[in-house]
Each structure stands twice: as C-alpha cells, then as structure tokens.
Design an enzyme around this catalytic site. Structure first.
Site, PDB file in Angstrom:
ATOM      1  N   LYS A  31     -37.023  23.095 -34.373  1.00 51.84           N
ATOM      2  CA  LYS A  31     -37.221  21.945 -34.797  1.00 51.84           C
ATOM      3  C   LYS A  31     -38.607  21.928 -35.104  1.00 51.84           C
ATOM      4  CE  LYS A  31     -37.410  16.846 -34.046  1.00 51.84           C
ATOM      5  NZ  LYS A  31     -37.069  15.686 -33.230  1.00 51.84           N
ATOM      6  N   ASP A  50     -43.566  12.630 -36.544  1.00 48.74           N
ATOM      7  CA  ASP A  50     -42.319  11.885 -36.503  1.00 48.74           C
ATOM      8  C   ASP A  50     -42.821  10.507 -36.378  1.00 48.74           C
ATOM      9  OD1 ASP A  50     -39.848  11.099 -36.727  1.00 48.74           O
ATOM     10  OD2 ASP A  50     -39.376  11.580 -34.630  1.00 48.74           O
ATOM     11  N   LYS A  84     -40.551   3.936 -35.571  1.00 44.42           N
ATOM     12  CA  LYS A  84     -40.967   3.894 -34.252  1.00 44.42           C
ATOM     13  C   LYS A  84     -41.709   2.733 -33.706  1.00 44.42           C
ATOM     14  CE  LYS A  84     -40.646   8.915 -33.467  1.00 44.42           C
ATOM     15  NZ  LYS A  84     -39.289   8.975 -32.533  1.00 44.42           N
ATOM     16  N   ASP A  98     -43.663  16.960 -32.049  1.00 44.51           N
ATOM     17  CA  ASP A  98     -42.281  16.872 -32.306  1.00 44.51           C
ATOM     18  C   ASP A  98     -41.867  18.127 -33.099  1.00 44.51           C
ATOM     19  OD1 ASP A  98     -39.622  15.518 -31.944  1.00 44.51           O
ATOM     20  OD2 ASP A  98     -39.812  14.599 -33.849  1.00 44.51           O
ATOM     21  N   ASP A 109     -34.655   7.964 -37.853  1.00 44.50           N
ATOM     22  CA  ASP A 109     -35.454   8.754 -36.539  1.00 44.50           C
ATOM     23  C   ASP A 109     -34.492   9.819 -35.990  1.00 44.50           C
ATOM     24  OD1 ASP A 109     -37.755   9.014 -34.944  1.00 44.50           O
ATOM     25  OD2 ASP A 109     -37.071   7.324 -33.749  1.00 44.50           O
ATOM     26  N   GLU A 164     -33.943  12.503 -36.982  1.00 43.08           N
ATOM     27  CA  GLU A 164     -34.110  13.506 -38.193  1.00 43.08           C
ATOM     28  C   GLU A 164     -33.964  14.958 -37.602  1.00 43.08           C
ATOM     29  OE1 GLU A 164     -37.405  13.904 -35.915  1.00 43.08           O
ATOM     30  OE2 GLU A 164     -36.404  12.210 -36.328  1.00 43.08           O
ATOM     31  N   ARG A 223     -31.807  16.775 -35.796  1.00 54.16           N
ATOM     32  CA  ARG A 223     -30.547  17.209 -36.000  1.00 54.16           C
ATOM     33  C   ARG A 223     -30.348  17.564 -37.649  1.00 54.16           C
ATOM     34  NH1 ARG A 223     -27.856  12.091 -33.175  1.00 54.16           N
ATOM     35  NH2 ARG A 223     -30.179  12.316 -32.241  1.00 54.16           N
TER      36      ARG A 223
END
Length: 512
Positions: free
Chosen positions: A274, A279, A286, A297, A356, A358, A360
C-alpha cells in the site's frame, strides 16, 4: 551508513573512541546487579574483575537497552567503555538471542552519535550473532537529516554525525560464514534504511510520481525490471480502485511493478504494498490530530520496494515481484464520494461507504494484478487499520492469510527476522457486513473487528487457488514515541526484514 569491519584485535590495544560491552541482569540464583556478558572478559580483567560492581554503583542493572558509560581502564587506547544491557541471561547451554544482540547493538550505536569509531565486544558465538550485531549497529545509527539546515544535515542528530565506524570484535574476517553474515546485514540494513527515508520524506516531496521515479532509479541500479503504469495506462487497464483513491489529488496515481528474477529460481513470490503517499481521508476527512503522521501511509509500499531490492542485492534464488500501489488520498471536487461505486481491475464493483478506507481499494487492484501471474504466494503489506493498533499495540503487526500453514510460515519468518507479529483470524461471519444493495461488495463492514474485516475484503481480490497473506503494519510502521533499541523515532522500516526472510525461505523451498 556506518562502516563495518570484523576484527580479531585485542581490545586493549585497539584504537577507537569507545568499547561497547554487554551486561545482563542478575539471575534468580544470583540476584542483584549486572553480570558482565561474554566478549568483555579482557575489559573486566582490567577492572580487576570488578566491572560489574562499578556499573552497579552507577545504577546499571543489565536491563534491555540500558546504556552506562565509564572511563576505560588504564592501559587501554580507547578512552571510554559503554556497557549496554542485554536483559535476562540465556540458559546454561544457549547463547543470547539474536534480537537481544540486535537491540543492544542498536542502543549502543544511538548512544555513540558523534563518535568516529567504536569497538563492539558483545557476545558472538557464531556468524549469525555477528550478523545480528551488525544489523543492530547499522539500524541503530540511522539518522534522517535531509531537511535540517546545512550544518545539521551534515552532522546528523543534535548537530552530531552518526557513528562512523564499528569494529565487531570476536568476528572472523577470513571466515566465509562471518563475512556473508555481515554482507547480508549491510544489504538488508541499507535497504531498510532506504524505506525509512521514504516514510520520513514529507508528502510535498514524495507524491506517487516521485516514488515511482525513485523505484525506477533503484531498479536500474540493481538489474531489476520495472514497469510504471501512469494515469492513462491505469484508465486503459481498468484499475478503478487505484484511480478512485487518487481522483481527488493533483498528483496522479501510479502502479509500479518491480521484477527480480533468478535463473535458478523454483519459486515465485509476489509482494504487494500500500503506497498512499498522503492520506487526508478524502471526503471522509480525518479529524484533527490524525493527519500529522499520514505521510507514513506508504510504509507498505516502501517495505515491498526495499525487500525486492534487497533480494536482488543478495542474489536470492527466487523470483520476487513487487507491486507498489501508489496514490494520494485528497478531498476535492473530483474526489471519490461516499456512495460512489468503483469498478475494480478484477471486474467486481465496490460501493465506497468511507473514503478513508482507501488502502484496501488500491491493494485490491494490485492483488488482482499480482494474481494474474500465478505466483506461488502473495503477501501484501499495509498500514491498513487503526483497529489492528487497538488489538496489538504499536510494536506488533498482524498476520492474516487464506491458508493456516502459510500464515504460520510468515509468522516464523517474522520471528526469525526479529519483528514482533501475531497471527490473526479471518472469521467468515464478518463477510456479511460488507454486503451492498448496490454493488458486489462495500469497502466497509462491521466496526468491531475492523482489521479482520479489511483482511476479508482483500481476500476477495486474490486469485483462486493462490496462497496469500496480509500484514497489517499500522502499529509498528511509524514510531511516534522515543527511539528504543535499533528503532528510531519516525519511519521504522517495519516488515522489510520479514519479507526478506520469507524470500530466503522461498529460495530454500520453504514457502509451505
């Protein structure tokens, strides 16, 4: 990085700025102060056998990571002795664990910032111990100073340069096993530190395009085949997950494929990372206080990148393919909205209930792409869920898999590498929570067990019959607290050593 040498020199006559020795905690049969560990016999003798007493007077106990400095005894060319705690003493017929040596060496290397040369007289019983100490030194001396002013950038932590040179006493310079162990430690540590650099780099300088360019340069240097899919190629290929996550950013997404091949390989291991270079949460923004560290991230992609390059540098007899799913998750007029439906590379549709969630989505496309090559196993790595941090804390990553035996193999690889990890289940009953009235699946499910729900989502995008494991490194990927052992503040390089160890096991035919 710190220069390493193996040395058989006598400790008293060695020209160095410091001598590092190990001390352990007193045993149950001999409670009390510290016990001088093997390797430091000559130093202890120079203190008339009372080094442990001197250290105890100064408050030393031998606890793990504890550092105590004392003047060197008369007749030594080094002016300083640094005693580092190893923790509990090993059993009568066993040596110190590799991780205990690694952490002690790292703590000492950090304490010697600003020192030109140190001699490490820690207990070495074989080549593996030498490799562990070497890793600890190289990882513990790490410093990220690219954004300090010119003076600090040159001198490192607190205006002081990292430890410049380390001699491992008790090593055997002409022994092939010892040399190989140190060479492995250098390759793995350099790449792990490269991953740390990437994680620590501010997102205004590390967007998906910049990350891809760094990967291309490293691939060229180390004979790795590289392919970069830009926005146009992603649109043409139908990578709806990666495109959907990157839709709100001015920096377009990328999918990078790194292919290391060996003519002697009998196994093919695919690694998927990933790579959300920043993010914000997207439209599902967030809350305040949760944005400041979100440059980390992309730690999964950094780990995969480092592991592929390390495999190439080590010449492992296994084919390793790395997939870096890179995007920046930002809110804007073009961003994916909660309620949107994305058509993924696999053809499945996903209803986005939370932008959020995201990671996956980008991983799903990369997992399906990796599956098309029918590798022997796929392992994905991601800072995926806060739920995994709640479950396992900040130093342990979770392991999920579609095969219990493979999950055990990955866990063993993590233990061998010295990375805390724990096997986690994938309860099928949690899959029902991701049912969608609009699409094939939603990207959110039950709140409780959220880390497991994310794993179940990813499992949907692994090709049929392919062995797969998922590493959720949300906890250990970024250290917000103080440094400890060989672990610095900031990016840690979590999972790099586990992936390299897994590749080594694959080369030896031990994937299952």
């Amino acid at each position: 990085m710190t220069a390493l040498t193996l040395s058989t020199a006598a400790v008293a006559g060695l020209r160095a700025d410091a001598i590092v020795i190990g001390v352990a905690k007193g045993s149950a049969s001999k409670p009390g102060g510290p016990v001088v560990a093997p390797g430091a016999e000559a130093v202890d003798q120079a203190y008339d056998g009372n080094l442990a007493g001197v250290l105890e007077t100064l408050g030393a106990s031998g606890a793990e990571g504890e550092v105590t400095k004392v003047p060197a005894p008369a007749g030594f060319k080094a002016p300083l002795v640094v005693a580092v705690g190893l923790g509990a003493q090993p059993g009568k017929d066993s040596g110190y664990a590799a991780e205990a040596l690694r952490r002690a060496a790292g703590a000492a290397a950090r304490a010697l910032t600003g020192t030109k040369k140190a001699a490490f007289a820690l207990p070495l019983t074989d080549a593996a111990d030498a490799g562990a100490v070497a890793e600890g030194v190289l990882l513990g001396a790490y410093s990220f100073d690219a954004y300090k002013d010119q003076g600090d950038a040159k001198n490192g932590k607190n205006g002081k340069a990292p430890l410049a040179e380390a001699a491992l006493l008790g090593g055997k310079p002409r022994d092939k096993a010892y040399k190989a162990a140190v060479e492995r430690a250098v390759a793995v540590s350099e790449e792990l530190n490269r991953a740390r650099d990437l994680v620590n780099t501010p997102p205004n300088d590390l967007n998906p395009e910049a990350f891809a360019a760094i990967a291309q340069a490293a691939a060229k240097e180390h004979g790795i085949k590289v392919q970069v899919l830009d926005e146009k190629a992603l649109v043409k290929g139908g990578y709806g997950g990666i495109l959907g996550v990157g839709a709100g950013s001015a920096s377009g997404p990328r999918l990078v494929k790194l292919s290391y091949t060996s003519s002697k390989a009998k196994k093919h291991l695919a690694l998927v990372g990933k790579g959300i270079t920043y993010d914000s949460g997207g439209i599902s923004l967030k809350p305040a206080g949760h944005n400041e560290t979100m440059k980390c991230d992309m730690s999964g992609a950094a780990a995969v990148f480092a592991a592929v390059v390390a495999a190439a540098r080590l010449g492992l007899e296994v084919n390793v393919t790395g997939w870096l799913a890179l995007a920046e998750n930002m809110p804007s007029g073009s961003a994916t909205r909660p309620g949107d439906v994305l058509r993924m590379f696999s053809g499945k549709t996903v209803e986005v209930l939370n932008t959020d969630a995201e990671g996956r989505l980008v991983l799903a496309d990369a997992l399906w792409a990796a599956s098309q090559e029918k590798p022997d196993a796929i392992v994905d790595v991601a800072t995926l869920t806060g739920a995994m941090m709640l479950a396992l804390g900040s130093r342990t990553f979770g392991i999920m898999a579609n095969d219990d035996d493979f999950r055990a193999v990955v866990h063993e690889a993590a233990e061998e590498a010295g990375e805390p990890a724990w096997p986690m289940p994938l309860p099928d009953h949690l899959r029902k929570g991701m049912e969608s009235a609009t699409a094939d699946i939603a990207n959110m499910g039950e709140r409780m067990g959220g880390g497991l729900v994310a794993g179940l989502f990813l499992r949907e995008f692994v090709g049929e019959g392919i062995t797969w494991a998922h590493l959720d490194i949300a906890g250990p990927a970024f250290n917000e607290g103080g440094p400890f052992g060989y672990t610095p503040k900031g990016g840690t390089g979590s999972a790099v050593r586990t992936l390299v160890r897994l590749a080594e096991r694959a080369a030896d035919g031990e994937l299952s």
